[in-house]
Design an enzyme around this catalytic site. Structure first.
Site, short mmCIF file in Angstrom:
data_model
loop_
_atom_site.label_atom_id
_atom_site.label_comp_id
_atom_site.label_asym_id
_atom_site.label_seq_id
_atom_site.Cartn_x
_atom_site.Cartn_y
_atom_site.Cartn_z
CD GLN A 259 22.61 -4.79 -2.81
OE1 GLN A 259 21.99 -4.63 -3.85
NE2 GLN A 259 22.17 -5.58 -1.83
CG ASP B 10 28.96 -8.30 -7.05
OD1 ASP B 10 27.99 -8.79 -7.65
OD2 ASP B 10 29.37 -7.14 -7.26
CB CYS C 98 24.37 -7.11 -4.37
SG CYS C 98 25.45 -7.43 -5.79
N1 NVA Z 1 29.20 -5.51 -9.26
C1 NVA Z 1 27.93 -5.63 -9.93
C2 NVA Z 1 26.80 -5.28 -9.01
C3 NVA Z 1 25.44 -5.39 -9.63
C4 NVA Z 1 24.35 -4.97 -8.69
C5 NVA Z 1 27.93 -4.73 -11.16
O1 NVA Z 1 28.41 -3.60 -11.06
O2 NVA Z 1 27.47 -5.16 -12.21
N1 CP Z 2 21.66 -5.39 -6.65
C1 CP Z 2 21.28 -4.53 -7.59
O1 CP Z 2 21.65 -3.34 -7.59
O2 CP Z 2 20.42 -5.04 -8.51
P1 CP Z 2 19.99 -4.36 -9.89
O3 CP Z 2 21.20 -4.29 -10.76
O4 CP Z 2 18.94 -5.29 -10.42
O5 CP Z 2 19.45 -3.00 -9.61
#
Ligand code: NVA
Ligand code: CP
Length: 301
Positions: A132, A220, A260
């Site tokens: 990412q 995020d 993200c």
């Molecule tokens: N911090 C989030 C990012 C998702 C792409 C997670 O780990 O769920």
């Molecule tokens: N940003 C990201 O990694 O998205 P997903 O969880 O959809 O893969």
């Protein structure tokens, strides 16, 4: 054998090289002159957590490079029934040319690399999200024309995204300021890493201080995958850690906003700011494809 386990392992030159390759692959794809750089190769994609972008962009990316990707849900693999990762690594290394894994523990990704004999790519752990961040750096460079000298700001949880952005930004010559509540700081290994960079890294409790004169503002979710049971407690702790119009007045007037995704409007970002910066955010999502194709070519060609 080179892997992408975390950005801490990569040099500034590795990052630079992959970003340049990502730009080249994006250009070739858009102009119909794409080449089968990974013809005949197979990538295994192990998922122990949900995904939209990572799964689709890796699978499509591998197809565009002339190879094939296999979606391997951990609930279907023997790994879900307790087969050790050390054995899984040695078996899959006999069939595949690379593995992308999304899981909880960073140690599991490191063990795959230790016991396997093919390149391993981290598709997100609780510790980091390097793919990412390569896409984020690509998007910033595409829009601002450079990385070195710019200021990044991250508001929110000291999670996988904050950890990787700190390392990626500093290794790319950017400065970075973060704002997080007490108890939600970035990982200790990342804080140790920042010590080499002096005042190019700063950590605040107040979001507006971190956002001052920023060229890029990033956030995020407050509760990441696996932290669903902490959602209420986190909503309290992160109250005010939001990208909104007021926060954006502290950043530069032409500041970008990245996320993200998935985003929770009304929590870490307002719907207004999200929509005002939707072009940047969805370019960022698109660039997952190009950046990861570059990672795969860099590691697997
Ligand atoms: N911090 C989030 C990012 C998702 C792409 C997670 O780990 O769920
Ligand atoms: N940003 C990201 O990694 O998205 P997903 O969880 O959809 O893969």
């Amino acid at each position: 054998m080179k892997h992408l386990l975390k950005l801490l392992d990569w040099s500034s030159e590795d990052i630079q090289e992959v970003l340049n390759l990502a730009d080249q692959l994006k250009y070739e794809q858009k102009h119909g002159i794409a080449k089968n750089y990974l013809g005949g190769k197979t990538l295994g994609m192990i998922f122990e957590k949900a995904s939209t972008r990572t799964r689709v962009s890796f699978e499509v990316g591998m197809f565009q490079l002339g190879g094939k990707a296999l979606f391997l849900s951990s609930s279907d693999l023997q790994i879900g029934r307790g087969e050790p990762v050390q054995d899984t690594a040695r078996v899959l290394s006999r069939y595949l040319d690379g593995i992308m894994i999304r899981t909880f523990k960073q140690e599991e990704v490191e063990a795959l690399a230790e016991y396997g004999s093919i390149p391993i790519i981290n598709g997100l752990t609780d510790f980091c999200h390097p793919c990412q961040v390569l896409a984020d750096l690509m998007t910033i460079r595409e829009r601002k024309g450079k990385l070195a000298g710019l200021k990044m700001c991250f508001i929110g949880d000291g999670n996988n995204m904050m950890n990787s952005l700190i390392v990626g930004a500093l290794k790319s010559g950017m400065s970075i300021s973060v704002a997080c509540p007490e108890g939600y700081e970035p990982d200790g290994s990342v804080l140790d890493f920042t010590k080499e960079y002096g005042d190019k890294f700063a950590m605040f409790r107040t979001p507006i201080e971190a956002a001052k004169d920023a060229d890029v503002v990033i956030t995020d979710v407050w509760a990441s995958m696996g932290q669903e049971s902490e959602a209420l407690e986190r909503a309290k702790a992160f109250d005010g850690y939001q990208i909104n119009d007021e926060l954006m007045t502290a950043a530069k007037t032409d500041a970008m906003v990245l996320h993200c995704l998935p985003a929770h409007r009304g929590e870490e970002i307002t719907a207004e700011v999200f929509e005002a910066h939707a072009d940047e955010i969805f370019d960022e999502a698109e660039n997952r494809l190009h950046a990861q194709k570059a990672v795969m070519v860099y590691l697997m060609k």
